[in-house]
Enzyme design. Structure first.
Site, mmCIF file in Angstrom:
data_model
loop_
_atom_site.group_PDB
_atom_site.id
_atom_site.type_symbol
_atom_site.label_atom_id
_atom_site.label_comp_id
_atom_site.label_asym_id
_atom_site.label_seq_id
_atom_site.Cartn_x
_atom_site.Cartn_y
_atom_site.Cartn_z
ATOM 1 N N GLY A 5 -12.111 -4.305 13.859
ATOM 2 C CA GLY A 5 -11.359 -4.505 12.643
ATOM 3 C C GLY A 5 -10.801 -5.865 12.564
ATOM 4 N N GLY A 39 -9.218 -7.075 9.950
ATOM 5 C CA GLY A 39 -8.321 -7.242 8.913
ATOM 6 C C GLY A 39 -6.920 -7.691 9.365
ATOM 7 C CB ALA A 40 -3.535 -7.035 7.688
ATOM 8 C CB SER A 65 -7.619 3.385 12.746
ATOM 9 O OG SER A 65 -8.261 2.532 13.177
ATOM 10 N NE ARG A 85 7.672 -0.808 11.259
ATOM 11 C CZ ARG A 85 6.594 -0.210 11.015
ATOM 12 N NH1 ARG A 85 6.121 1.043 11.042
ATOM 13 N NH2 ARG A 85 5.708 -1.224 10.344
ATOM 14 C CG HIS A 145 2.519 6.119 13.839
ATOM 15 N ND1 HIS A 145 3.674 5.392 13.757
ATOM 16 C CD2 HIS A 145 1.714 5.504 12.860
ATOM 17 C CE1 HIS A 145 3.458 4.141 12.982
ATOM 18 N NE2 HIS A 145 2.226 4.531 12.613
HETATM 19 N N1 LIG Z 1 -0.706 2.791 14.290
HETATM 20 C C1 LIG Z 1 0.025 2.099 13.838
HETATM 21 O O1 LIG Z 1 1.094 1.883 14.252
HETATM 22 C C2 LIG Z 1 -0.535 1.239 12.676
HETATM 23 C C3 LIG Z 1 0.133 0.271 12.261
HETATM 24 C C4 LIG Z 1 -0.130 -0.721 11.171
HETATM 25 C C5 LIG Z 1 -1.624 -0.230 10.359
HETATM 26 N N2 LIG Z 1 -2.251 0.965 11.085
HETATM 27 C C6 LIG Z 1 -3.439 1.066 10.664
HETATM 28 O O2 LIG Z 1 -4.449 0.137 10.827
HETATM 29 C C7 LIG Z 1 -5.425 0.361 10.089
HETATM 30 C C8 LIG Z 1 -5.893 -1.196 9.446
HETATM 31 O O3 LIG Z 1 -4.952 -1.606 9.019
HETATM 32 P P1 LIG Z 1 -5.038 -3.166 8.383
HETATM 33 O O4 LIG Z 1 -3.709 -3.526 7.627
HETATM 34 O O5 LIG Z 1 -5.602 -4.094 9.315
HETATM 35 O O6 LIG Z 1 -6.270 -2.944 7.096
HETATM 36 P P2 LIG Z 1 -7.236 -4.012 6.672
HETATM 37 O O7 LIG Z 1 -7.942 -3.200 5.369
HETATM 38 O O8 LIG Z 1 -6.514 -5.527 6.633
HETATM 39 O O9 LIG Z 1 -8.241 -4.281 7.837
HETATM 40 C C9 LIG Z 1 -9.041 -3.018 8.141
HETATM 41 C C10 LIG Z 1 -10.403 -3.685 8.515
HETATM 42 O O10 LIG Z 1 -11.213 -2.686 9.046
HETATM 43 C C11 LIG Z 1 -12.473 -3.139 8.554
HETATM 44 N N3 LIG Z 1 -13.689 -1.988 8.606
HETATM 45 C C12 LIG Z 1 -13.541 -1.027 8.180
HETATM 46 N N4 LIG Z 1 -14.757 -0.093 8.405
HETATM 47 C C13 LIG Z 1 -14.971 -0.692 9.765
HETATM 48 C C14 LIG Z 1 -16.017 -0.218 10.565
HETATM 49 N N5 LIG Z 1 -16.748 0.924 10.366
HETATM 50 N N6 LIG Z 1 -16.315 -1.137 11.739
HETATM 51 C C15 LIG Z 1 -15.433 -2.394 11.802
HETATM 52 N N7 LIG Z 1 -14.594 -2.719 11.096
HETATM 53 C C16 LIG Z 1 -14.336 -1.879 9.864
HETATM 54 C C17 LIG Z 1 -12.444 -3.605 7.391
HETATM 55 O O11 LIG Z 1 -13.458 -4.413 6.919
HETATM 56 C C18 LIG Z 1 -11.018 -4.353 7.389
HETATM 57 O O12 LIG Z 1 -11.480 -5.709 7.705
HETATM 58 C C19 LIG Z 1 -4.910 1.177 8.992
HETATM 59 O O13 LIG Z 1 -5.554 2.526 9.119
HETATM 60 C C20 LIG Z 1 -3.565 1.186 8.879
HETATM 61 O O14 LIG Z 1 -3.029 2.397 8.258
HETATM 62 C C21 LIG Z 1 -1.637 1.765 11.826
HETATM 63 O O1 LIG Z 2 2.855 2.443 7.438
HETATM 64 C C1 LIG Z 2 1.538 2.284 7.442
HETATM 65 O O2 LIG Z 2 0.774 3.066 6.932
HETATM 66 C C2 LIG Z 2 0.870 1.688 8.655
HETATM 67 C C3 LIG Z 2 1.689 1.566 9.959
HETATM 68 O O3 LIG Z 2 1.371 3.069 10.444
HETATM 69 C C4 LIG Z 2 3.228 1.363 10.076
HETATM 70 O O4 LIG Z 2 3.782 2.081 10.442
HETATM 71 O O5 LIG Z 2 3.492 0.261 9.696
#
Ligand SMILES: NC(=O)c1ccc[n+]([C@@H]2O[C@H](COP(=O)([O-])OP(=O)(O)OC[C@H]3O[C@@H](n4cnc5c(N)ncnc54)[C@H](O)[C@@H]3O)[C@@H](O)[C@H]2O)c1
Ligand SMILES: O=C(O)C[C@H](O)C(=O)O
Length: 309
Positions: free
Chosen positions: A7, A9-10, A119, A151, A175
């Site tokens: 992944g 992404g962000a 995720s 946080r 979470h």
């Molecule tokens: N656990 C935590 O504390 C926490 C914190 C923040 C975000 N998250 C989660 O992390 C995940 C990602 O968030 P984000 O802001 O980076 O999202 P984002 O949309 O910026 O990035 C997600 C990336 O995953 C890629 N992707 C999708 N399917 C894929 C696959 N099968 N194989 C490889 N890559 C694939 C997408 O193309 C995208 O670039 C989300 O589910 C979000 O809720 C969890």
């Molecule tokens: O809040 C969300 O959906 C993303 C992540 O789990 C977070 O806590 O920042």
């Protein structure tokens, strides 16, 4: 040492950026399903090496798992983030398929990897990764508590006028907006219990604001946060690769600990080179244990949804 972040992404890119800056490995792979994004971000990050002075080699990959072969640690961040007004739990339908497929592909090329699941909904995605890979429990770690505790420290620092670095505070449980449990009774400012320093109202406010920390940022930004999540994921990676034995609240399989079994949920664990190494018992009081049981009930009903997908 080789690390893969799935992944780009962000959150994935920010995690990779932190890993590279800290030189946690010689080789770092960023993989995404979207054509070119991982290669582009890997190149962009590599162009900071001369400015920041790190030597980590960063490679991007569009869904080619051969490039991830032999990874020691893999961070899974692939999947949809929530939008304002959504809960993390609403992401289960799409993200379960993504996380299951990614975990299986990773294992094919890196059978010895320790997997960190980011995720969402993270507790259920961690359980799913454990079930679908059949890996030993110590090699699957869900990242949530590291972020939620940061946080919690942020909220405490605002009320106390203190440096977050001087605060010790832990969030356990799920979470989720309603499932996390900031343990205010155990929080200290350089060893002084914060309960001696803050009014009951302030304590309640801090706990409430910590629990909705992710939702608050999602409302402000329009998608979920990434700076603290990326730094938190990298801190778990660091404790593994440097064998730091840090005590980091993380989502792991419970087999009777904290009164729960057959569930992955956030508890304080020691993290080192074998993954999570032991669970530390915080001796919850009756009120905290009741909250933990309620959190487990909610996460268990999300885990049950997996059977219907
Ligand atoms: N656990 C935590 O504390 C926490 C914190 C923040 C975000 N998250 C989660 O992390 C995940 C990602 O968030 P984000 O802001 O980076 O999202 P984002 O949309 O910026 O990035 C997600 C990336 O995953 C890629 N992707 C999708 N399917 C894929 C696959 N099968 N194989 C490889 N890559 C694939 C997408 O193309 C995208 O670039 C989300 O589910 C979000 O809720 C969890
Ligand atoms: O809040 C969300 O959906 C993303 C992540 O789990 C977070 O806590 O920042």
């Amino acid at each position: 040492m080789k690390i893969t972040v799935v992944g780009a992404g962000a959150v994935g890119a920010t995690t990779a950026d932190n890993i590279a800056r800290k030189e946690l490995c010689e080789e770092l792979v960023l993989l995404d399903i979207k054509e070119g994004i991982a290669e582009g971000k890997a190149q962009d990050m590599t162009q900071t090496a001369a400015l920041l002075g790190f030597d980590t080699r960063i490679t991007g990959s569009t869904n080619d798992y051969a490039k991830t072969a032999g990874s020691d640690v893999v961070v899974i961040t692939s999947g949809l983030p929530r939008k304002p007004g959504m809960t993390r739990e609403e992401l289960i339908g799409v993200n379960a398929g993504i996380v299951k497929g990614v975990a299986e592909n990773i294992l094919r090329y890196s059978p010895d990897a320790i997997i960190i699941v980011v995720s969402n909904p993270m507790d259920t995605m961690t359980y799913l990764a454990l079930q679908s890979t059949g890996l030993p429990k110590n090699r699957i770690i869900g990242m949530g508590g590291a972020l939620d505790s940061a946080r919690f420290k942020y909220q405490l620092s605002q009320h106390l006028g203190a440096s977050p670095a001087d605060l010790n505070a832990t969030v356990i449980g799920g979470h989720g907006d309603t499932t996390m449990i900031p343990l205010i009774r155990y929080a200290t400012w350089n060893s002084i219990p914060v309960t001696e320093l803050l009014s009951a109202e302030a304590q309640q406010q801090i706990v409430a604001d910590t629990m909705v920390g992710g939702a608050t940022l999602t409302k402000l930004i329009g998608t979920s946060a990434w700076y603290a999540p990326g730094a938190a994921a990298a801190s778990v990676v660091e404790s593994i690769v440097r064998d730091e034995k840090k005590l980091i609240p993380s989502c792991v399989l419970l087999e009777g600990e904290y009164g729960q079994k057959d569930i992955c949920l956030g508890v304080p664990v020691v993290i080192g080179k074998s993954g999570w190494e032991k669970i530390i018992d915080y001796k919850l009081n009756a009120e905290e244990q009741a909250l933990f049981n309620k959190s487990a009930d909610a996460v268990r009903s999300m885990n049950d949804v997996l059977k219907t997908l």
